[in-house]
Scaffold this active site. Sequence first.
Site, PDB file in Angstrom:
ATOM      1  N   GLY A 212       0.837  -1.204   0.000  1.00 31.60           N
ATOM      2  CA  GLY A 212       0.000   0.000   0.000  1.00 31.60           C
ATOM      3  C   GLY A 212       0.863   1.242   0.000  1.00 31.60           C
ATOM      4  N   ASN A 213       0.277   2.384   0.275  1.00 36.97           N
ATOM      5  CA  ASN A 213       1.064   3.619   0.387  1.00 36.97           C
ATOM      6  C   ASN A 213       0.406   4.541   1.412  1.00 36.97           C
ATOM      7  OD1 ASN A 213      -0.825   5.508  -1.043  1.00 36.97           O
ATOM      8  ND2 ASN A 213      -0.476   4.048  -2.708  1.00 36.97           N
ATOM      9  N   HIS A 214       1.062   5.678   1.653  1.00 37.68           N
ATOM     10  CA  HIS A 214       0.626   6.539   2.760  1.00 37.68           C
ATOM     11  C   HIS A 214      -0.540   7.479   2.433  1.00 37.68           C
ATOM     12  CE1 HIS A 214       3.780   5.304   5.404  1.00 37.68           C
ATOM     13  NE2 HIS A 214       4.727   5.607   4.533  1.00 37.68           N
ATOM     14  N   ALA A 280      -3.791   7.634  -5.206  1.00 35.73           N
ATOM     15  CA  ALA A 280      -2.402   7.170  -5.320  1.00 35.73           C
ATOM     16  C   ALA A 280      -2.464   5.671  -5.611  1.00 35.73           C
ATOM     17  CB  ALA A 280      -1.655   7.442  -4.024  1.00 35.73           C
TER      18      ALA A 280
END
Length: 401
Positions: A212-214, A280
């Site tokens: 995943g990402n932030h 994102a």
Amino acid sequence: MSVLSGKNILLGVTGGIAAYKAAFLVREFVKKGANVQVVMTEAAKEFVTPLTLSTLSKNEVYSSFTNEEDDNAQWNNHVALALWADLFVVAPATANTLSKMAHGACDNLLLACYLSAKCPIYFAPAMDLDMYKHPSTVATFKKLHSFGNIKIEAAYGELASGLLGKGRMAEPEAIAEFIENDMLEKLPLKGRKILITAGPTYEAIDPVRFIGNHSSGKMGFSIAKVAANLGAKVTLITGPSSQNIAHSLIDVLRVTSAAEMYDSVHQFFNDCDIAILSAAVADYRPANVSGQKIKKNESEMILKLEKTLDILASLGKIKEKQYLVGFALETENEVENAKSKIEKKNLDLIVLNSLNDKGAGFALDTNKVTLIDTNNKAYPFSVKPKEDVARDILDHILKTL
Ligand code: CTP
């Protein structure tokens, strides 16, 4: 949420029996989330007390140019009051005050506010039936209409004189509803359908792990909120995010992976006028997803990744009338990279975020963006709350459309 929520309403109360209903009107506006400031004429005080209206509006009520009872009399600044207002509502509006408004008279604070106001002005006449029909009153209405002032038609019914006819001030609920509907009709994105993506995507490795990402989703949710407040019908497709929004014009669809986001976006794209892709999205995902939790049996583990489909680029290929906006998160050669994405992905606008800028980036409540259009013209903005950034983006789109 009402379109009146957060709006500054200057309520002008004039001297007719319907002035007592101003108390209910204040309550109606306050209930809808508006900030209410009352100005009243001296005659209006015969029918309803300033104390009633100040208690309900939670603001001091003004009726004269100065506060006479106070030795250190202060000027009640009609210009500041008028400029504070997002809308000015005169209710009840007597024949006398309406006539003065039409002719530029300025012998009380309410009229000075009227002459200083730049915001939309609504008035709800209240008078006896013959006064309402009199050619002079009809001419007044015509003149006020020519100034762009908006009349809230009086109602038919029993009048203070005991006669039956048209001239009763519209009921407070009807006044508030009329203003809400009128404002909704005039919203700049009214009738437009906007598709927005937000948040990160999670790409499964096994049943308990993912890549995943932030991204928090805050930017996309802010765009959705501002767009809906400007009248757009919004479909918000978001990856996993703790953000929530409840708005009658926003449909929220929650997805997890890039592939799910791709499918949902394609389901709605054909029918939208504007698509803003702020999510994102993961660029790579595990090539094989393990059906069982992977055990730590080996000393190292190599994860093979494959590319996800680029949702934005796929829309650029099929777009017809749609206005397509992409985001670019860059760490070097920001403007050049962003410009090349406009052409490569067939965009109308790109919103450039640089991780090098203070106040910009994931999970923050602020952002700093540069908008770049198809002529490669760059519009840099300062650091500001994400809702203000959303407003800048939508204002730019509105100017271009
Ligand atoms: N995007 C997308 N689908 C993907 C990847 C990205 O729709 N699979 C969209 C994002 O929502 C964003 C834009 O593409 O609007 C830009 O993403 P970014 O990661 O900055 O650029 P990329 O095109 O992925 O290029 P690179 O990673 O090489 O910079």
